[in-house]
Design a protein around this motif. Structure first.
Motif, mmCIF file in Angstrom:
data_model
loop_
_atom_site.group_PDB
_atom_site.id
_atom_site.type_symbol
_atom_site.label_atom_id
_atom_site.label_comp_id
_atom_site.label_asym_id
_atom_site.label_seq_id
_atom_site.Cartn_x
_atom_site.Cartn_y
_atom_site.Cartn_z
ATOM 1 N N ALA A 199 28.395 -11.733 2.749
ATOM 2 C CA ALA A 199 29.862 -11.744 2.810
ATOM 3 C C ALA A 199 30.450 -12.257 1.500
ATOM 4 C CB ALA A 199 30.324 -12.597 3.987
ATOM 5 N N MET A 200 29.772 -13.260 0.915
ATOM 6 C CA MET A 200 30.290 -13.876 -0.307
ATOM 7 C C MET A 200 29.829 -13.130 -1.564
ATOM 8 S SD MET A 200 29.367 -17.750 0.873
ATOM 9 C CE MET A 200 29.580 -18.511 -0.722
ATOM 10 N N VAL A 201 28.987 -12.101 -1.376
ATOM 11 C CA VAL A 201 28.329 -11.427 -2.504
ATOM 12 C C VAL A 201 27.707 -12.456 -3.439
ATOM 13 C CG1 VAL A 201 28.494 -9.441 -4.043
ATOM 14 C CG2 VAL A 201 30.288 -9.811 -2.358
ATOM 15 N N ASN A 202 26.909 -13.337 -2.829
ATOM 16 C CA ASN A 202 26.284 -14.412 -3.606
ATOM 17 C C ASN A 202 24.774 -14.421 -3.324
ATOM 18 O OD1 ASN A 202 25.269 -16.832 -4.537
ATOM 19 N ND2 ASN A 202 27.189 -17.945 -4.154
ATOM 20 N N ASN A 203 24.011 -14.026 -4.341
ATOM 21 C CA ASN A 203 22.561 -13.926 -4.160
ATOM 22 C C ASN A 203 21.907 -15.262 -3.873
ATOM 23 O OD1 ASN A 203 22.347 -11.218 -4.359
ATOM 24 N ND2 ASN A 203 21.951 -11.202 -6.570
ATOM 25 N N ALA A 204 22.433 -16.314 -4.468
ATOM 26 C CA ALA A 204 21.829 -17.638 -4.261
ATOM 27 C C ALA A 204 21.858 -17.995 -2.784
ATOM 28 C CB ALA A 204 22.584 -18.684 -5.077
ATOM 29 N N VAL A 205 22.970 -17.685 -2.122
ATOM 30 C CA VAL A 205 23.097 -18.008 -0.696
ATOM 31 C C VAL A 205 22.140 -17.140 0.132
ATOM 32 C CG1 VAL A 205 24.688 -18.240 1.240
ATOM 33 C CG2 VAL A 205 25.498 -18.670 -1.101
ATOM 34 N N ILE A 206 22.072 -15.853 -0.231
ATOM 35 C CA ILE A 206 21.141 -14.954 0.481
ATOM 36 C C ILE A 206 19.718 -15.497 0.371
ATOM 37 C CG2 ILE A 206 20.099 -12.651 0.502
ATOM 38 C CD1 ILE A 206 22.765 -11.515 -0.395
ATOM 39 N N LEU A 207 19.345 -15.892 -0.858
ATOM 40 C CA LEU A 207 17.972 -16.374 -1.077
ATOM 41 C C LEU A 207 17.707 -17.681 -0.343
ATOM 42 C CD1 LEU A 207 17.450 -15.449 -4.823
ATOM 43 C CD2 LEU A 207 16.338 -14.444 -2.820
ATOM 44 N N VAL A 237 20.238 -20.446 -8.093
ATOM 45 C CA VAL A 237 19.531 -20.568 -6.816
ATOM 46 C C VAL A 237 19.038 -21.998 -6.609
ATOM 47 C CG1 VAL A 237 17.610 -19.705 -5.445
ATOM 48 C CG2 VAL A 237 18.835 -18.156 -6.972
ATOM 49 N N THR A 238 18.428 -22.565 -7.661
ATOM 50 C CA THR A 238 17.868 -23.920 -7.522
ATOM 51 C C THR A 238 18.971 -24.935 -7.238
ATOM 52 O OG1 THR A 238 17.822 -23.899 -9.932
ATOM 53 C CG2 THR A 238 15.703 -23.744 -8.787
ATOM 54 N N ALA A 239 20.096 -24.758 -7.902
ATOM 55 C CA ALA A 239 21.202 -25.686 -7.681
ATOM 56 C C ALA A 239 21.677 -25.602 -6.232
ATOM 57 C CB ALA A 239 22.344 -25.393 -8.645
ATOM 58 N N TYR A 240 21.765 -24.367 -5.724
ATOM 59 C CA TYR A 240 22.221 -24.187 -4.348
ATOM 60 C C TYR A 240 21.249 -24.842 -3.379
ATOM 61 C CZ TYR A 240 24.315 -22.132 -0.214
ATOM 62 O OH TYR A 240 24.933 -21.978 0.989
ATOM 63 N N PHE A 241 19.944 -24.631 -3.628
ATOM 64 C CA PHE A 241 18.911 -25.259 -2.778
ATOM 65 C C PHE A 241 19.049 -26.775 -2.817
ATOM 66 C CE2 PHE A 241 15.684 -22.681 -0.733
ATOM 67 C CZ PHE A 241 16.006 -21.404 -1.176
ATOM 68 N N ALA A 242 19.239 -27.323 -4.039
ATOM 69 C CA ALA A 242 19.320 -28.783 -4.190
ATOM 70 C C ALA A 242 20.524 -29.337 -3.426
ATOM 71 C CB ALA A 242 19.419 -29.144 -5.671
ATOM 72 N N GLN A 243 21.609 -28.606 -3.488
ATOM 73 C CA GLN A 243 22.832 -29.083 -2.851
ATOM 74 C C GLN A 243 22.799 -28.971 -1.327
ATOM 75 O OE1 GLN A 243 26.663 -27.287 -4.085
ATOM 76 N NE2 GLN A 243 26.296 -28.381 -6.007
ATOM 77 N N PHE A 263 22.432 -17.913 6.415
ATOM 78 C CA PHE A 263 22.609 -17.896 4.964
ATOM 79 C C PHE A 263 22.674 -16.471 4.447
ATOM 80 C CE2 PHE A 263 20.808 -22.095 5.609
ATOM 81 C CZ PHE A 263 21.646 -22.860 4.825
ATOM 82 N N ILE A 264 21.836 -15.615 5.016
ATOM 83 C CA ILE A 264 21.775 -14.236 4.535
ATOM 84 C C ILE A 264 23.113 -13.538 4.788
ATOM 85 C CG2 ILE A 264 20.622 -12.000 4.805
ATOM 86 C CD1 ILE A 264 18.054 -13.595 5.457
ATOM 87 N N PHE A 265 23.628 -13.683 6.038
ATOM 88 C CA PHE A 265 24.906 -13.039 6.330
ATOM 89 C C PHE A 265 26.046 -13.654 5.518
ATOM 90 C CE2 PHE A 265 22.638 -11.528 10.130
ATOM 91 C CZ PHE A 265 22.984 -10.192 10.072
#
Lengths: 262, 213
Positions: free
Chosen positions: B175-183, B3-9, B169-171
């Motif tokens: 779609a990607m089944v990726n919690n980091a993106v949802i969060l 999650v943190t990496a996704y936020f940072a990017q 991001f949530i949708f």
């Protein structure tokens, strides 16, 4: 009938009920066949038990209600001819719960009607100070306070000052001292009587307290179930043999008797 | 990806979406207040209008949000732009708490105060502006607060019709089944909701009538 009631069509009558009736939309008659006149400068007490129509009668005077039949005249004009706003600003109104604005300071509350009437600011301020002094509140201490910071008696004094602010010739009071403890009530009542003797306003007071009625009233109008039973001077009332009046007097005597017992 | 990496990017993109989201909420709330407060005043003053007004607002509230976005889509002017459509639907949702609290605030004014105001010769509009509205302000604000928090949440669903905001991001995450993106959508939305609640709550406490505090 007494001499007082015959003066019903006196030329100096400032308030006159002429066969006034008030009926609720549902058909319940709260007042019926009321003929009554109030002379300029007198203090008329509307006496009666709860539900007798006292408050309704008062509200017909400042047009919070319109009579469903007959008429009520103030200064020669029927209340329906009056613009309600002009009529009400011409009449001071004091109610038991005071109805002080909780978000206004004492100063703002008392200044309400003069402000509505667009008095110049300096004059309003002078008037507020004058009135607070008149009702026995130290302006320096009380101007900036809010109603919730006052005792019941102080609130009632502010309510009176507010009603008197624009110097209306008529003052209507609906059980003004009813919510006060007996000691405070007695004090304020005595002060009000002294004040009234100085101001010479026409006052109509509603009460169910016989002692209060006799102390304050120049005349007593006795209401029962929406009908006027008679109008008496305090002396006549005390000597009256009519059963209704007698009931009030005996209640008064009983209170006095219990109060005198050690 | 954590999650943190996704936020940072994607912080830039997330910030962009947060601003879009905030914009949706602010416009919605302005509209909802502009419509809801007058309707509430009307319902409080004319008891016969109270039922139809509160009833309609209640019905609007019960329509599932996705369905409501769908219903509004074919409407000519509204359906033409996604943000228009989203704001219209969100406004409908925000109305109920505002109307209800306006009615409660005004009808809750001490009858003795109102009677004194009338007896003193105040006109209807003077009573409204100088007595009823100031005395019910904190109650109305409490309704606005509830509506704001609600809108922050429902606005994420508006992304389904392409209005942007944090719901994107949530949708996308779903779609990607990726919690980091949802969060990446859910956390800023939650923070927005909490902040709105906090700020409006403070304001409400400050403006509460002196007698109640």
């Amino acid at each position: 009938m007494t001499a007082e009631t015959e003066s019903a069509s006196a030329p100096d009558a400032i308030i006159e009920f002429r066969d006034a009736r008030y009926e609720l939309p549902g058909g319940q008659v709260l007042l019926n066949h009321i003929n009554l006149s109030v002379a300029r400068g007198e203090t008329l007490v509307l006496l009666g038990r709860s539900g007798a129509g006292k408050t309704t009668a008062l509200k017909l005077i400042n047009r919070l209600l319109d009579p469903t039949a007959g008429e009520v005249r103030v200064d020669g004009k029927t209340t329906v001819q009056w613009d309600p706003i002009a009529l009400r600003r011409h009449i001071g109104y004091v109610i038991q719960e005071t109805g002080l604005f909780p978000h206004y300071t004492v100063e703002q509350n008392v200044a309400l009607v003069p402000r509505l009437e667009r008095w110049p600011g300096g004059q309003v301020r002078t008037r507020v100070v004058e009135l607070l002094t008149l009702v026995g509140l130290d302006p320096v201490r009380f101007l900036g306070r809010y109603p919730h910071e006052l005792s019941g008696g102080q609130r009632q004094r502010v309510g009176l000052a507010r009603a008197l602010a624009a110097d209306p010739p008529i003052l209507l009071m609906d059980e003004p001292f009813g919510a006060l403890d007996p000691l405070t009530r007695g004090e304020i009542r005595a002060e009000f009587r002294a004040l009234e003797q100085r101001l010479r306003k026409t006052v109509v007071i509603v009460t169910h307290d016989t002692g209060e009625a006799l102390e304050l009233g120049t005349r007593l109008a006795l209401l029962e179930a929406g009908e006027l039973r008679g109008v008496y001077s305090p002396k006549e009332f005390l000597q009256s043999n009519e059963p209704v009046a007698a009931a009030y007097i005996s209640q008064l005597r009983m209170v006095e008797k219990t109060e005198r017992q050690p | 990806m954590s999650v943190t990496a996704y936020f940072a990017q994607h912080w830039n993109e997330i910030l962009q979406a947060t601003i879009e989201h905030l914009w949706l909420v602010v416009i919605t709330m302005l509209l909802a207040c502009a419509i809801g407060i007058p309707l509430g005043i009307l319902a409080a003053r004319k008891p016969w209008l109270s039922k139809p007004i509160l009833g309609s607002a209640n019905v609007a509230e019960t329509i599932p949000s996705l369905a409501l976005f769908g219903f509004l889509l074919p409407l000519p002017w509204l359906g033409a732009r996604a943000d228009r459509l989203a704001i219209a639907a969100l406004t409908l949702y925000a109305l109920l708490p505002i109307i209800r609290n306006t009615v409660a605030g005004i009808t809750g004014v001490d009858p003795a105060v109102r009677e004194a105001a009338r007896g003193m010769g105040m006109t209807g509009s003077q009573i409204l502006w100088r007595v009823e509205l100031p005395l019910s302000f904190s109650t109305i604000l409490a309704g606005i607060r509830v509506a704001t928090v609600l809108t922050v949440g429902i606005a994420t669903i508006a992304a389904a019709v392409g209005s942007g905001g944090l719901g994107e991001f949530i949708f996308r995450g779903l779609a990607m089944v990726n919690n980091a993106v949802i969060l990446a959508g859910a956390i800023p939305a939650a923070v927005l909701a909490l902040l709105a609640d906090l700020v409006l709550g403070l304001l409400e406490r400050r403006l509460r009538p002196a007698s109640a505090g």
